[in-house]
Design an enzyme around this catalytic site. Structure first.
Site, PDB file in Angstrom:
ATOM      1  N   GLY A  22       0.815  -1.212   0.000  1.00  0.00           N
ATOM      2  CA  GLY A  22       0.000   0.000   0.000  1.00  0.00           C
ATOM      3  C   GLY A  22       0.846   1.258   0.000  1.00  0.00           C
ATOM      4  O   GLY A  22       0.528   2.242  -0.688  1.00  0.00           O
ATOM      5  N   ASP A  23       1.934   1.255   0.761  1.00  0.00           N
ATOM      6  CA  ASP A  23       2.861   2.390   0.778  1.00  0.00           C
ATOM      7  C   ASP A  23       3.509   2.565  -0.591  1.00  0.00           C
ATOM      8  O   ASP A  23       3.718   3.686  -1.054  1.00  0.00           O
ATOM      9  CB  ASP A  23       3.937   2.186   1.841  1.00  0.00           C
ATOM     10  CG  ASP A  23       3.364   1.781   3.181  1.00  0.00           C
ATOM     11  OD1 ASP A  23       2.263   2.254   3.525  1.00  0.00           O
ATOM     12  OD2 ASP A  23       4.007   0.971   3.881  1.00  0.00           O
TER      13      ASP A  23
END
Length: 300
Positions: free
Chosen positions: A250-251
């Site tokens: 996600g990052d």
């Protein structure tokens, strides 16, 4: 300059075991130590894509010194504030049980330390991007995200926020350029279960109405959805590949989107870069390299 803030960075101890049993002595068959925290992950992937950033946050003790050393090895700038008591947390992540981890607490962050961070952020201005990502230590005020954005609201700073629940909802009035909930987090906000890409659109639209300019919703193996500031909806599945390690994907999506937007100021390009970066990290032991990201981008 792009700045990322990780309020509670960690050393991530990632271990593989075979036949793990509770109550027994278990031995690792693989192990790896990495600097962890959502902002640090964003800075790492940006660096891999050739984009400079500065990592901010708090570190303490011998683990904090090791976080700073490893960040320096990764090659991007950092301006961590050192806390004089306690130590930065160690997070144990078990590869055998995907998503199973034991996260440490981290040091107590004093008001003086928070003010020291605020003074660093006071230097930001027109053209700068600030990424606020992840949870906050229990010793910090739960309004810290909105406090920062209120303080900088008239400076021309571009805000990117990757947070959950109230941390996210409380910043919408400051019109962040990008927010990135996943579909579980988005569903939790509205008390619904979201399974398909089409399902997230009305709820992401509500976050836009509350103030977010771009809403990027990650959905794991089902791809992602972007509602852009021009009111257009973008939806794509993920490229084919084998899930190896979902930590940091996600990052990586956030970093890919920022990189894509920086390159072309085009939402579709930024969206594709986000999906490619998130998928490339999920298909790799480590956070994605530029070659891995560009390869998957061409497949989309």
């Amino acid at each position: 300059m792009i700045y990322t803030v990780t309020f509670n960075p960690s050393l991530d101890y990632i271990v593989g075991t075979e036949g793990f049993k509770l109550g027994n002595t278990n031995r690792t068959v693989s192990e790896m130590i990495l600097p962890g925290g959502k902002g640090i992950n964003v800075s790492t992937v940006l660096k891999n894509l050739g984009i400079e950033s500065t990592a901010l946050g708090f570190t303490a003790g011998f683990t904090g010194a090791e976080i700073r050393r490893r960040v320096e090895e990764l090659g991007f700038r950092s301006e961590f504030i050192e806390i004089n008591t306690g130590f930065s947390r160690i997070n144990v992540k078990m590869k055998e049980f995907d998503g199973t981890e034991i996260n440490g607490q981290g040091p107590v962050i004093s008001r003086d330390a928070v003010e020291a961070l605020m003074q660093k952020l006071d230097k930001l201005g027109e053209g700068d991007t600030l990424v606020l990502a992840g949870s906050i230590p229990s010793s910090m005020p739960d309004s810290i995200y909105s406090d920062i954005m209120a303080r900088l609201r008239d400076r021309g700073v571009t805000f990117v926020v990757d947070a959950t629940k109230d941390l996210l909802l409380n910043v919408l009035e400051y019109h962040p350029f990008l927010i990135k909930p996943n579909h579980h987090e988005l569903g939790e906000i509205f008390g619904v279960t979201l399974k398909e890409r089409e399902d997230v659109i009305p709820y992401a639209r509500q976050l836009q109405k509350k103030g977010a300019r771009n809403v990027l919703v990650s959905m794991g193996g089902k791809g992602a959805v972007l509602l852009d500031a021009g009111q257009q909806v973008h939806m794509r599945p993920v490229p084919e590949g084998k899930l190896v390690n979902a930590v940091g994907s996600g990052d990586s999506m956030v970093a890919g989107f920022i990189a894509g937007w920086t390159e072309k100021k085009d939402y579709e390009h930024a969206f594709k870069m986000g999906i490619a970066a998130g998928s490339a990290s999920a298909f790799s032991e480590l956070l994605a390299t530029e070659e891995e990201i560009r390869t998957l981008y061409r497949e989309l």
